[in-house]
Design a protein around this motif. Structure first.
Motif, PDB file in Angstrom:
ATOM      1  N   LEU A 156       0.912   8.043   3.853  1.00 53.11           N
ATOM      2  CA  LEU A 156       1.281   9.194   3.035  1.00 53.11           C
ATOM      3  C   LEU A 156       0.738   9.061   1.616  1.00 53.11           C
ATOM      4  O   LEU A 156       0.382  10.058   0.976  1.00 53.11           O
ATOM      5  CB  LEU A 156       2.797   9.352   3.005  1.00 53.11           C
ATOM      6  CG  LEU A 156       3.441   9.788   4.325  1.00 53.11           C
ATOM      7  CD1 LEU A 156       4.962   9.798   4.187  1.00 53.11           C
ATOM      8  CD2 LEU A 156       2.948  11.169   4.748  1.00 53.11           C
ATOM      9  N   THR A 157       0.634   7.841   1.118  1.00 49.69           N
ATOM     10  CA  THR A 157       0.052   7.620  -0.200  1.00 49.69           C
ATOM     11  C   THR A 157      -1.428   7.985  -0.195  1.00 49.69           C
ATOM     12  O   THR A 157      -1.931   8.596  -1.144  1.00 49.69           O
ATOM     13  CB  THR A 157       0.249   6.156  -0.638  1.00 49.69           C
ATOM     14  OG1 THR A 157       1.645   5.884  -0.747  1.00 49.69           O
ATOM     15  CG2 THR A 157      -0.418   5.897  -1.986  1.00 49.69           C
ATOM     16  N   ILE A 158      -2.139   7.630   0.863  1.00 47.20           N
ATOM     17  CA  ILE A 158      -3.548   8.025   0.981  1.00 47.20           C
ATOM     18  C   ILE A 158      -3.662   9.546   0.957  1.00 47.20           C
ATOM     19  O   ILE A 158      -4.539  10.113   0.281  1.00 47.20           O
ATOM     20  CB  ILE A 158      -4.169   7.443   2.262  1.00 47.20           C
ATOM     21  CG1 ILE A 158      -4.288   5.919   2.156  1.00 47.20           C
ATOM     22  CG2 ILE A 158      -5.552   8.063   2.530  1.00 47.20           C
ATOM     23  CD1 ILE A 158      -4.715   5.234   3.447  1.00 47.20           C
ATOM     24  N   ALA A 159      -2.772  10.218   1.672  1.00 50.01           N
ATOM     25  CA  ALA A 159      -2.800  11.684   1.690  1.00 50.01           C
ATOM     26  C   ALA A 159      -2.558  12.244   0.298  1.00 50.01           C
ATOM     27  O   ALA A 159      -3.229  13.195  -0.130  1.00 50.01           O
ATOM     28  CB  ALA A 159      -1.752  12.219   2.666  1.00 50.01           C
ATOM     29  N   GLU A 160      -1.629  11.647  -0.437  1.00 47.24           N
ATOM     30  CA  GLU A 160      -1.351  12.131  -1.802  1.00 47.24           C
ATOM     31  C   GLU A 160      -2.558  11.917  -2.715  1.00 47.24           C
ATOM     32  O   GLU A 160      -2.883  12.773  -3.546  1.00 47.24           O
ATOM     33  CB  GLU A 160      -0.121  11.411  -2.350  1.00 47.24           C
ATOM     34  CG  GLU A 160       0.419  11.991  -3.647  1.00 47.24           C
ATOM     35  CD  GLU A 160      -0.325  11.498  -4.889  1.00 47.24           C
ATOM     36  OE1 GLU A 160      -0.833  10.359  -4.848  1.00 47.24           O
ATOM     37  OE2 GLU A 160      -0.381  12.246  -5.867  1.00 47.24           O
ATOM     38  N   ALA A 181     -11.389  12.348   1.270  1.00 51.17           N
ATOM     39  CA  ALA A 181     -11.138  13.050   0.010  1.00 51.17           C
ATOM     40  C   ALA A 181     -10.647  12.100  -1.074  1.00 51.17           C
ATOM     41  O   ALA A 181     -11.040  12.211  -2.249  1.00 51.17           O
ATOM     42  CB  ALA A 181     -10.123  14.172   0.233  1.00 51.17           C
ATOM     43  N   ALA A 182      -9.789  11.147  -0.696  1.00 52.03           N
ATOM     44  CA  ALA A 182      -9.295  10.177  -1.678  1.00 52.03           C
ATOM     45  C   ALA A 182     -10.440   9.311  -2.195  1.00 52.03           C
ATOM     46  O   ALA A 182     -10.512   9.000  -3.397  1.00 52.03           O
ATOM     47  CB  ALA A 182      -8.216   9.305  -1.056  1.00 52.03           C
ATOM     48  N   ALA A 183     -11.349   8.914  -1.307  1.00 51.04           N
ATOM     49  CA  ALA A 183     -12.486   8.088  -1.718  1.00 51.04           C
ATOM     50  C   ALA A 183     -13.420   8.839  -2.657  1.00 51.04           C
ATOM     51  O   ALA A 183     -14.101   8.222  -3.481  1.00 51.04           O
ATOM     52  CB  ALA A 183     -13.246   7.616  -0.480  1.00 51.04           C
ATOM     53  N   GLU A 229      -1.235   1.331  -6.947  1.00 48.97           N
ATOM     54  CA  GLU A 229      -0.240   1.818  -5.986  1.00 48.97           C
ATOM     55  C   GLU A 229      -0.758   1.711  -4.552  1.00 48.97           C
ATOM     56  O   GLU A 229      -0.054   1.259  -3.645  1.00 48.97           O
ATOM     57  CB  GLU A 229       0.114   3.267  -6.307  1.00 48.97           C
ATOM     58  CG  GLU A 229       1.018   3.951  -5.304  1.00 48.97           C
ATOM     59  CD  GLU A 229       2.454   3.481  -5.377  1.00 48.97           C
ATOM     60  OE1 GLU A 229       3.200   3.728  -4.419  1.00 48.97           O
ATOM     61  OE2 GLU A 229       2.828   2.854  -6.402  1.00 48.97           O
ATOM     62  N   LEU A 230      -2.001   2.118  -4.350  1.00 54.19           N
ATOM     63  CA  LEU A 230      -2.578   2.080  -3.011  1.00 54.19           C
ATOM     64  C   LEU A 230      -2.645   0.650  -2.487  1.00 54.19           C
ATOM     65  O   LEU A 230      -2.266   0.375  -1.339  1.00 54.19           O
ATOM     66  CB  LEU A 230      -3.976   2.707  -3.038  1.00 54.19           C
ATOM     67  CG  LEU A 230      -4.727   2.746  -1.704  1.00 54.19           C
ATOM     68  CD1 LEU A 230      -3.921   3.506  -0.647  1.00 54.19           C
ATOM     69  CD2 LEU A 230      -6.104   3.369  -1.885  1.00 54.19           C
ATOM     70  N   TRP A 231      -3.116  -0.265  -3.323  1.00 50.77           N
ATOM     71  CA  TRP A 231      -3.208  -1.658  -2.884  1.00 50.77           C
ATOM     72  C   TRP A 231      -1.817  -2.240  -2.654  1.00 50.77           C
ATOM     73  O   TRP A 231      -1.592  -3.004  -1.702  1.00 50.77           O
ATOM     74  CB  TRP A 231      -3.975  -2.497  -3.905  1.00 50.77           C
ATOM     75  CG  TRP A 231      -4.266  -3.872  -3.386  1.00 50.77           C
ATOM     76  CD1 TRP A 231      -3.633  -5.036  -3.698  1.00 50.77           C
ATOM     77  CD2 TRP A 231      -5.243  -4.214  -2.396  1.00 50.77           C
ATOM     78  NE1 TRP A 231      -4.159  -6.085  -2.988  1.00 50.77           N
ATOM     79  CE2 TRP A 231      -5.155  -5.614  -2.183  1.00 50.77           C
ATOM     80  CE3 TRP A 231      -6.195  -3.478  -1.691  1.00 50.77           C
ATOM     81  CZ2 TRP A 231      -5.970  -6.285  -1.271  1.00 50.77           C
ATOM     82  CZ3 TRP A 231      -7.013  -4.147  -0.780  1.00 50.77           C
ATOM     83  CH2 TRP A 231      -6.896  -5.533  -0.586  1.00 50.77           C
ATOM     84  N   ALA A 232      -0.861  -1.861  -3.491  1.00 54.00           N
ATOM     85  CA  ALA A 232       0.506  -2.361  -3.334  1.00 54.00           C
ATOM     86  C   ALA A 232       1.123  -1.876  -2.026  1.00 54.00           C
ATOM     87  O   ALA A 232       1.866  -2.607  -1.370  1.00 54.00           O
ATOM     88  CB  ALA A 232       1.370  -1.928  -4.515  1.00 54.00           C
ATOM     89  N   ARG A 233       0.813  -0.645  -1.631  1.00 55.45           N
ATOM     90  CA  ARG A 233       1.323  -0.138  -0.350  1.00 55.45           C
ATOM     91  C   ARG A 233       0.739  -0.949   0.810  1.00 55.45           C
ATOM     92  O   ARG A 233       1.425  -1.229   1.793  1.00 55.45           O
ATOM     93  CB  ARG A 233       0.977   1.337  -0.192  1.00 55.45           C
ATOM     94  CG  ARG A 233       1.699   2.261  -1.140  1.00 55.45           C
ATOM     95  CD  ARG A 233       3.157   2.388  -0.784  1.00 55.45           C
ATOM     96  NE  ARG A 233       3.849   3.208  -1.758  1.00 55.45           N
ATOM     97  CZ  ARG A 233       5.124   3.121  -2.041  1.00 55.45           C
ATOM     98  NH1 ARG A 233       5.881   2.226  -1.419  1.00 55.45           N
ATOM     99  NH2 ARG A 233       5.687   3.915  -2.928  1.00 55.45           N
TER     100      ARG A 233
END
Length: 238
Positions: A160-164, A122-124, A135-139
């Motif tokens: 959890l960031t991917i889920a958000e 879903a994120a993709a 943010e995603l890359w920083a995580r």
């Protein structure tokens, strides 16, 4: 680093508790906050007033929940100008759960597989803004840079960031609840250095696929990544 996705994670644990079991649910929610690493060891929780508002309970309930967890070694109260409620550092080590029934393991891991692979797909599929992409890359980078003591927290916050970023708020809550259970099991056995290196490589595949908008690849990368920890959990718990 932007705190936007992490604010969604906060909302997944700082939400009103059910009526009827306010104390027990408040204790459980605070433990979940600690287990997920939303507040790291040594960092402070929101104030009692803020927690009461977030959980929709009385300050007395929050105070009692904090007292219970302080006795159990999860939290500590500090007085003075820089006082407040802090997550214990170090945290108490979870008790060995012994042999966990195979059907319970498969239930928890099966749900994780569905939730997290679906979240990555879903994120993709979304058009992420620059702040979310950064943010995603920083995580991911934070997980790569984390030492053994901080690795599971960094790993959890990435997932959890991917889920958000999937854009489905209730999904973050479900992933958070599931990962809290998985983390409780993971914390009963040591991290394996080789597994950390392998995990970071898989994280890069997951994040790269999401940023490229490749849903199939993102879902496949997550499933492959989860399979590794599933094997360890079955080995240590069964």
């Amino acid at each position: 680093m932007s705190d936007a996705p992490l604010r969604e994670v906060h909302r997944s644990v700082y939400r009103p508790v059910r009526e009827g079991n306010a104390l027990e649910d408040t204790v459980a929610r605070l433990v979940q906050t600690v287990r997920l690493g939303v507040v790291a060891p040594g960092e402070s929780l929101p104030s009692e007033r803020e927690l009461a508002a977030l959980y929709a309970v009385s300050r007395d309930t929050v105070r009692e929940a904090i007292r219970e967890l302080a006795v159990a070694g999860y939290l500590e109260r500090r007085r003075g100008r820089y006082g407040g409620t802090f997550v214990a550092d170090p945290l108490p080590r979870p008790a060995d759960p012994g042999t966990v029934p195979a059907d319970e393991i498969e239930d928890v891991l099966g749900l994780r597989r569905v939730l997290e692979s679906g979240a990555a797909r879903a994120a993709a599929a979304r058009t992420l803004d620059a702040a979310s992409r950064a943010e995603l890359w920083a995580r991911h980078e934070a997980a790569c840079a984390a030492g053994e003591a901080d690795y599971r927290r960094a790993d959890t916050l990435l997932h959890l960031t991917i889920a958000e970023l999937a854009g489905i708020p209730s999904l973050v809550t479900l992933v958070a609840e599931n990962r809290a259970k998985v983390n409780l099991w993971l914390d009963t056995f040591p991290l394996l250095p080789g597994n950390i290196e392998h995990s970071n490589g898989q994280h890069e595949q997951m994040v790269t696929a999401i940023l490229a908008g490749r849903g199939d690849a993102a879902e496949a990368a997550v499933r492959e990544h989860l399979a590794g920890s599933e094997a360890l959990l079955r080995g240590f718990l069964s």
